[in-house]
Design a protein around this motif. Structure first.
Motif, PDB file in Angstrom:
ATOM      1  N   ALA A  56       2.265   7.331  12.571  1.00  0.00           N
ATOM      2  CA  ALA A  56       3.673   7.697  12.464  1.00  0.00           C
ATOM      3  C   ALA A  56       3.861   9.204  12.606  1.00  0.00           C
ATOM      4  CB  ALA A  56       4.238   7.212  11.136  1.00  0.00           C
ATOM      5  N   ALA A  57       2.843   9.980  12.177  1.00  0.00           N
ATOM      6  CA  ALA A  57       2.927  11.436  12.310  1.00  0.00           C
ATOM      7  C   ALA A  57       2.665  11.899  13.731  1.00  0.00           C
ATOM      8  CB  ALA A  57       1.944  12.103  11.358  1.00  0.00           C
ATOM      9  N   GLY A  58       2.194  10.987  14.587  1.00  0.00           N
ATOM     10  CA  GLY A  58       1.939  11.345  15.979  1.00  0.00           C
ATOM     11  C   GLY A  58       0.723  12.213  16.162  1.00  0.00           C
ATOM     12  N   SER A  59      -0.220  12.133  15.241  1.00  0.00           N
ATOM     13  CA  SER A  59      -1.416  12.964  15.327  1.00  0.00           C
ATOM     14  C   SER A  59      -2.539  12.254  14.600  1.00  0.00           C
ATOM     15  CB  SER A  59      -1.155  14.345  14.711  1.00  0.00           C
ATOM     16  OG  SER A  59      -2.339  15.088  14.604  1.00  0.00           O
ATOM     17  N   ASN A  60      -3.766  12.667  14.909  1.00  0.00           N
ATOM     18  CA  ASN A  60      -4.913  12.117  14.203  1.00  0.00           C
ATOM     19  C   ASN A  60      -5.330  13.003  13.039  1.00  0.00           C
ATOM     20  OD1 ASN A  60      -5.866  14.295  15.623  1.00  0.00           O
ATOM     21  ND2 ASN A  60      -7.650  13.239  16.478  1.00  0.00           N
ATOM     22  N   CYS A  61      -4.425  13.892  12.619  1.00  0.00           N
ATOM     23  CA  CYS A  61      -4.742  14.814  11.524  1.00  0.00           C
ATOM     24  C   CYS A  61      -3.459  15.194  10.797  1.00  0.00           C
ATOM     25  CB  CYS A  61      -5.449  16.056  12.078  1.00  0.00           C
ATOM     26  SG  CYS A  61      -5.782  17.332  10.861  1.00  0.00           S
ATOM     27  N   LEU A  62      -3.514  15.144   9.473  1.00  0.00           N
ATOM     28  CA  LEU A  62      -2.443  15.664   8.622  1.00  0.00           C
ATOM     29  C   LEU A  62      -2.967  16.936   7.962  1.00  0.00           C
ATOM     30  CD1 LEU A  62      -1.051  12.420   6.917  1.00  0.00           C
ATOM     31  CD2 LEU A  62      -0.025  13.759   8.760  1.00  0.00           C
ATOM     32  N   PRO A  63      -2.320  18.099   8.210  1.00  0.00           N
ATOM     33  CA  PRO A  63      -2.882  19.378   7.753  1.00  0.00           C
ATOM     34  C   PRO A  63      -3.070  19.474   6.234  1.00  0.00           C
ATOM     35  CG  PRO A  63      -1.103  19.725   9.327  1.00  0.00           C
ATOM     36  CD  PRO A  63      -1.082  18.277   8.974  1.00  0.00           C
ATOM     37  N   TYR A  64      -2.195  18.842   5.448  1.00  0.00           N
ATOM     38  CA  TYR A  64      -2.308  18.982   3.997  1.00  0.00           C
ATOM     39  C   TYR A  64      -1.726  17.733   3.344  1.00  0.00           C
ATOM     40  CZ  TYR A  64      -3.429  22.238   0.207  1.00  0.00           C
ATOM     41  OH  TYR A  64      -4.026  22.875  -0.849  1.00  0.00           O
ATOM     42  N   VAL A  65      -2.557  17.018   2.606  1.00  0.00           N
ATOM     43  CA  VAL A  65      -2.119  15.800   1.934  1.00  0.00           C
ATOM     44  C   VAL A  65      -2.694  15.791   0.517  1.00  0.00           C
ATOM     45  CG1 VAL A  65      -2.018  14.494   4.094  1.00  0.00           C
ATOM     46  CG2 VAL A  65      -4.099  14.432   2.709  1.00  0.00           C
TER      47      VAL A  65
END
Length: 345
Positions: A56-65
């Motif tokens: 859903a974020a359109g990426s294979n990485c979330l910078p900070y979770v």
């Protein structure tokens, strides 16, 4: 101003206050930035829905979770050498020597310690869901976390025995060994851990939690994220108030120096006005007249031209007053506050 307005002590105090204020403000801003990042980070639970969150974020990485899960080893776990029933994924063994050192200033013995041996062991582990079947997140580089989430599982203090000769040498040397403290800390299997960092998806589809690539804080803790946030906010407020105190000290030093410089400048203006008044008097005075009998007690040539205050003695010409090595009356040795010209009819 003709001279530097700060003394050496004030310069050192001002420089150190400004330096510490800048350092503490930097630490405050650094903590405040992490607080803001955590407040805006997605709050996730380990589960099967994590890949869809990344999609859903359109990426294979979330910078900070912020993600919560249960610790599980990838392969074999570490076993405590003191409690065979305890298993973990991170283990730290520390051996510390405790000594009493004689403080000659306080006239008492003070406790000191030093690390004799420290060993750190770790095995790969993951954060799993509570039911252990709804997904896993691998934890990468856990030793780079701000603080390791370890629990003390073993602690023993071995007291050192001393003979008479040992006690005598201890008093002569000023050092008395107390003993050795053994501690074991572990991140136990099954512990609930909150991880704060970068969530990434590998090419094989597995998920991992890793230190943020932009340098933001990487946290692994046994508390929930609200407790971590509260601690960071307290640290941020502490550094902010410390920076304000140092800045206030610097402002006090500057105001004190400016007040002293203003007072010196006013005194110099008064002295300049007195000198101008005497010069005007000498220009208007008839130098061809016969010198009066009451000559200056210093040069014995010029007439007495000024009144010394507060003692009131009339004993000096203005040139001799200016040449005095110390501002004291030649008659009574009293301190001279100011002088006024003497006008004789």
């Amino acid at each position: 101003m003709d001279t530097f307005p700060f003394t050496i002590g004030e310069t050192i105090c001002l420089g150190s206050s400004l330096a510490f204020s800048g350092l503490f403000y930097y630490l405050h801003r650094k903590k405040a930035k992490v607080v803001s990042k955590i407040q805006g980070a997605p709050k996730l639970q380990v589960g099967s829905s994590l890949p869809s969150v990344l999609s859903a974020a359109g990426s294979n990485c979330l910078p900070y979770v912020v993600i919560e899960g249960v610790v599980q080893p990838v392969e074999a776990a570490l076993t405590s050498p003191y409690h065979n029933e305890l298993q973990g994924v991170i283990e730290r063994l520390v051996l510390k020597e405790h000594r009493l050192i004689w403080n000659s200033l306080a006239r008492s013995w003070t406790d000191s310690e030093r690390v004799v041996l420290e060993q750190l062991h770790t095995v790969p582990f993951v954060l799993a869901s509570a039911d252990k079947a709804a997904g896993r997140v691998s934890v990468e580089l856990p030793l780079q976390a701000v603080d390791l989430p370890l629990e003390t599982v073993y602690e023993r203090f071995q007291q050192t025995s001393h003979g008479f000769k040992d006690l005598l040498s201890h008093y002569l040397s000023g050092e008395k060994p107390k003993g050795f403290l053994e501690t074991e800390e572990m991140l136990l299997v099954g512990s609930s851990v909150t991880g704060i960092g970068e969530l990434a998806q590998r090419p094989d589809g597995t998920l991992c939690l890793q230190p943020p690539s932009n340098g933001d804080g990487y946290f692994l803790c046994l508390e929930d994220w609200q407790t971590v946030l509260s601690g960071l906010q307290s640290a941020s407020n502490f550094w902010k108030w410390t920076a304000l105190v140092c800045g206030f000290v610097a402002a006090v030093v500057v105001l004190r120096a400016l007040r002293r410089a203003h007072r010196i400048r006013r005194l110099n203006r008064e002295r300049e006005a007195q000198r101008q008044e005497f010069e005007d008097y000498l220009r208007n005075h008839n130098r061809d007249e016969e010198l009066p009998a009451n000559a200056c007690v210093v040069c014995l040539t010029n007439p007495r031209e000024c009144v010394v205050l507060p003692c009131g003695h009339i004993c000096l010409c203005f040139h001799c007053f200016q040449a005095l090595p110390n501002p004291s009356c030649p008659i009574c040795r009293g301190l001279i506050d100011r002088v006024v010209p003497l006008y004789q009819a």
